[in-house]
Write an enzyme that holds these catalytic residues in place. Structure first.
Site, short mmCIF file in Angstrom:
data_model
loop_
_atom_site.label_atom_id
_atom_site.label_comp_id
_atom_site.label_asym_id
_atom_site.label_seq_id
_atom_site.Cartn_x
_atom_site.Cartn_y
_atom_site.Cartn_z
N VAL A 1 -44.15 -26.39 36.71
CA VAL A 1 -44.26 -27.73 36.14
C VAL A 1 -43.41 -28.73 36.93
O VAL A 1 -43.77 -29.90 37.08
CB VAL A 1 -43.82 -27.71 34.65
CG1 VAL A 1 -43.93 -29.09 34.02
CG2 VAL A 1 -44.65 -26.71 33.86
N ARG B 1 -55.02 -38.14 30.51
CA ARG B 1 -54.74 -39.59 30.60
C ARG B 1 -56.00 -40.36 31.00
O ARG B 1 -56.30 -41.43 30.44
CB ARG B 1 -53.62 -39.82 31.62
CG ARG B 1 -52.29 -39.33 31.09
CD ARG B 1 -51.21 -39.29 32.16
NE ARG B 1 -49.92 -38.99 31.55
CZ ARG B 1 -48.91 -38.40 32.19
NH1 ARG B 1 -49.02 -38.07 33.45
NH2 ARG B 1 -47.77 -38.17 31.55
N ASN C 1 -41.65 -31.16 39.47
CA ASN C 1 -42.28 -32.05 40.46
C ASN C 1 -41.55 -32.07 41.79
O ASN C 1 -40.35 -31.80 41.81
CB ASN C 1 -42.31 -33.48 39.88
CG ASN C 1 -43.55 -33.71 39.04
OD1 ASN C 1 -44.63 -33.28 39.39
ND2 ASN C 1 -43.38 -34.40 37.92
N ARG D 1 -38.12 -37.54 37.49
CA ARG D 1 -38.00 -38.86 38.14
C ARG D 1 -37.48 -39.91 37.18
O ARG D 1 -37.73 -39.84 35.97
CB ARG D 1 -39.30 -39.28 38.79
CG ARG D 1 -40.49 -39.40 37.87
CD ARG D 1 -41.71 -39.75 38.71
NE ARG D 1 -42.91 -39.64 37.94
CZ ARG D 1 -43.95 -40.46 38.06
NH1 ARG D 1 -43.91 -41.46 38.92
NH2 ARG D 1 -45.03 -40.29 37.33
N ARG E 1 -43.06 -38.97 42.25
CA ARG E 1 -42.78 -37.53 42.11
C ARG E 1 -42.30 -36.95 43.43
O ARG E 1 -41.45 -36.07 43.46
CB ARG E 1 -44.05 -36.81 41.63
CG ARG E 1 -44.51 -37.27 40.24
CD ARG E 1 -45.85 -36.63 39.89
NE ARG E 1 -46.37 -37.04 38.59
CZ ARG E 1 -47.18 -38.07 38.40
NH1 ARG E 1 -47.55 -38.83 39.42
NH2 ARG E 1 -47.63 -38.36 37.19
N ASP F 1 -53.17 -35.31 33.98
CA ASP F 1 -53.82 -36.50 34.56
C ASP F 1 -55.22 -36.68 33.95
O ASP F 1 -55.64 -37.80 33.67
CB ASP F 1 -53.94 -36.33 36.09
CG ASP F 1 -52.57 -36.20 36.74
OD1 ASP F 1 -51.62 -36.82 36.26
OD2 ASP F 1 -52.46 -35.45 37.73
N GLY G 1 -38.71 -28.11 28.69
CA GLY G 1 -38.49 -26.69 28.38
C GLY G 1 -38.36 -26.45 26.89
O GLY G 1 -39.05 -25.59 26.31
N HIS H 1 -51.11 -33.92 42.05
CA HIS H 1 -50.51 -34.50 40.85
C HIS H 1 -49.45 -35.48 41.37
O HIS H 1 -48.27 -35.18 41.43
CB HIS H 1 -49.88 -33.41 39.98
CG HIS H 1 -49.14 -33.93 38.80
ND1 HIS H 1 -49.74 -34.67 37.81
CD2 HIS H 1 -47.84 -33.83 38.43
CE1 HIS H 1 -48.84 -35.00 36.89
NE2 HIS H 1 -47.68 -34.50 37.26
N ASN I 1 -35.66 -30.71 44.29
CA ASN I 1 -36.24 -29.65 43.44
C ASN I 1 -36.70 -28.42 44.22
O ASN I 1 -36.74 -27.32 43.64
CB ASN I 1 -37.40 -30.22 42.61
CG ASN I 1 -36.89 -31.02 41.42
OD1 ASN I 1 -35.69 -30.99 41.12
ND2 ASN I 1 -37.77 -31.72 40.74
P1 NAI Z 1 -34.87 -32.43 32.17
O1 NAI Z 1 -33.86 -33.03 33.09
O2 NAI Z 1 -34.87 -32.83 30.75
O3 NAI Z 1 -34.75 -30.82 32.22
C1 NAI Z 1 -34.62 -30.11 33.40
C2 NAI Z 1 -33.66 -28.96 33.12
O4 NAI Z 1 -33.62 -28.11 34.28
C3 NAI Z 1 -32.22 -29.41 32.85
O5 NAI Z 1 -31.80 -28.94 31.58
C4 NAI Z 1 -31.43 -28.78 33.98
O6 NAI Z 1 -30.13 -28.35 33.61
C5 NAI Z 1 -32.31 -27.59 34.33
N1 NAI Z 1 -32.03 -27.03 35.66
C6 NAI Z 1 -31.72 -27.69 36.79
N2 NAI Z 1 -31.50 -26.79 37.78
C7 NAI Z 1 -31.68 -25.56 37.27
C8 NAI Z 1 -31.60 -24.26 37.77
N3 NAI Z 1 -31.29 -24.04 39.06
N4 NAI Z 1 -31.85 -23.22 36.95
C9 NAI Z 1 -32.16 -23.42 35.65
N5 NAI Z 1 -32.25 -24.65 35.10
C10 NAI Z 1 -32.01 -25.70 35.89
O7 NAI Z 1 -36.29 -32.71 32.84
P2 NAI Z 1 -37.72 -32.65 32.11
O8 NAI Z 1 -38.07 -33.99 31.60
O9 NAI Z 1 -37.75 -31.47 31.24
O10 NAI Z 1 -38.67 -32.40 33.41
C11 NAI Z 1 -38.60 -31.18 34.12
C12 NAI Z 1 -39.43 -31.25 35.39
O11 NAI Z 1 -40.81 -31.35 35.06
C13 NAI Z 1 -39.15 -32.45 36.29
O12 NAI Z 1 -39.17 -32.06 37.65
C14 NAI Z 1 -40.27 -33.41 36.00
O13 NAI Z 1 -40.51 -34.32 37.05
C15 NAI Z 1 -41.39 -32.43 35.80
N6 NAI Z 1 -42.55 -32.93 35.05
C16 NAI Z 1 -43.76 -32.42 35.43
C17 NAI Z 1 -44.90 -32.79 34.76
C18 NAI Z 1 -46.21 -32.22 35.20
O14 NAI Z 1 -47.25 -32.65 34.71
N7 NAI Z 1 -46.24 -31.25 36.10
C19 NAI Z 1 -44.87 -33.74 33.64
C20 NAI Z 1 -43.54 -34.19 33.31
C21 NAI Z 1 -42.42 -33.79 34.00
#
Ligand code: NAI
Length: 310
Positions: free
Chosen positions: A117, A150, A119, A81, A87, A147, A12, A174, A94
């Site tokens: 975004v 990569r 997962n 993860r 994922r 993907d 974010g 994904h 989630n």
């Molecule tokens: P992160 O743990 O650093 O950030 C997630 C944030 O969401 C945290 O700050 C948390 O407090 C917040 N959060 C949790 N519940 C919430 C809610 N109900 N309302 C508002 N905020 C809330 O995780 P990161 O690394 O930023 O990854 C975020 C997500 O993106 C994960 O699910 C990860 O698996 C996914 N991801 C997806 C990718 C894609 O290509 N689609 C690539 C990399 C990550």
């Protein structure tokens, strides 16, 4: 242009960073459930924007009211993860988070385009679409772009040609059943399927599937590559660029599939997903794609059984 990002964690906050660098908005709103985190990120980002002399203002908030009037809302909220997880392991954690976040988006930004975004992304895109009841062009999942980037990197190394000379495509989930598709990937003017042996193609595919887990094992998370893809998607929307990007889209008969979100190439513009491109898959490719669809369908059915979505 106002863009909101839900979840102010690694993805974010750095998405906001990249939006500032590419000057895609006048206002960015970062929301999180953690008190103080989005506010702190906003201060830091505003100071960066100030150093660059950019008139882009970042607001950090724990209140969804602040996303009011957003044109685009990016959903990164939830759990990421850890090493050793897939994922899909994040499904039950989630899904309720994405559902509840989507309800707030409907309440305060009902005309926005949602980029999902979190997962497992294809399933979460479906959750956001069903919860919001938005038209299907306004709910887009980001994952195939990453993907594909990569896969491109791996093909570029294998073929000894520059990254920019390679156009690589990954379709399907994904996740574990993702489908790097060599017949629709090119180095210059040649199909990758004509350039590499079956053995090498298999190796490239395996590496593409596993490479994110490698990064997570080494540094705990993937960040720069995904946020670059998210911002490219935003850029194509806000500049109405009509980029052809692999995204997770709701299929309603395309590829012979219905009622699920899955990675397919699409034209992205001001209206979000403006056209889904149907590739002319051969029998074997269709079987691979259907296998990917089945994995996503299974997870959706699980959420329906658990009544996380209706
Ligand atoms: P992160 O743990 O650093 O950030 C997630 C944030 O969401 C945290 O700050 C948390 O407090 C917040 N959060 C949790 N519940 C919430 C809610 N109900 N309302 C508002 N905020 C809330 O995780 P990161 O690394 O930023 O990854 C975020 C997500 O993106 C994960 O699910 C990860 O698996 C996914 N991801 C997806 C990718 C894609 O290509 N689609 C690539 C990399 C990550």
């Amino acid at each position: 242009m106002k863009i909101s990002v839900i979840g102010s964690g690694r993805l974010g906050s750095t998405t906001a960073f990249e939006i500032i660098n590419r000057e895609l908005a006048n206002e960015i709103v970062l929301v999180d459930i953690i008190q103080n985190l989005p506010q702190g990120e906003a201060m830091d980002l505003n100071q960066m924007a100030s150093e660059k002399g950019k008139s882009i203002y970042v607001v950090g908030s724990n209140d969804y009211k602040d996303i009011e009037g957003s044109s685009v809302v990016v959903v990164t909220a939830g759990v990421a993860r850890k090493p050793g997880m897939t994922r899909m392991d994040l499904l039950k954690t989630n899904a309720p988070i994405v559902r509840d976040v989507t309800k707030e988006i409907v309440r305060y930004a009902k005309d926005s385009i949602i980029i999902v975004v979190s997962n497992p992304m294809d399933v979460m895109t479906y959750v956001a679409l069903k919860t919001s009841k938005f038209e299907r062009n306004r709910v887009i999942g980001m994952g195939g772009q990453l993907d594909s980037a990569r896969y491109r990197e791996i093909l570029s190394q294998m073929l000894g040609v520059s990254r920019s000379s390679v156009r690589a495509l990954v379709i399907g989930e994904h996740g574990e059943t993702m489908f790097p598709i060599p017949r629709f990937s090119y180095a210059g003017y040649s199909r990758v399927s004509d350039l590499l042996s079956q053995e090498k193609l298999k190796e490239a595919e395996e590496r593409t599937r596993k490479i994110a887990a490698e990064v997570i094992a080494l540094k705990g998370a993937t960040v720069f590559a995904p946020i670059s893809c998210i911002t490219t998607l935003i850029e194509s929307i806000v500049k109405d660029k009509k980029d052809l990007l692999p995204v997770s889209a709701y299929l309603n008969g395309e590829y012979g599939l219905k009622d699920l979100c899955l990675g397919v190439p699409a034209i992205i513009g001001r209206n979000g997903i403006e056209k889904i491109i149907e590739l002319d898959l051969n029998e074997e490719e269709r079987a691979r794609f259907n296998n990917s669809a089945a994995a996503v369908r299974k997870a959706i059915d699980e959420l329906l059984t658990l009544k996380v979505i209706e």
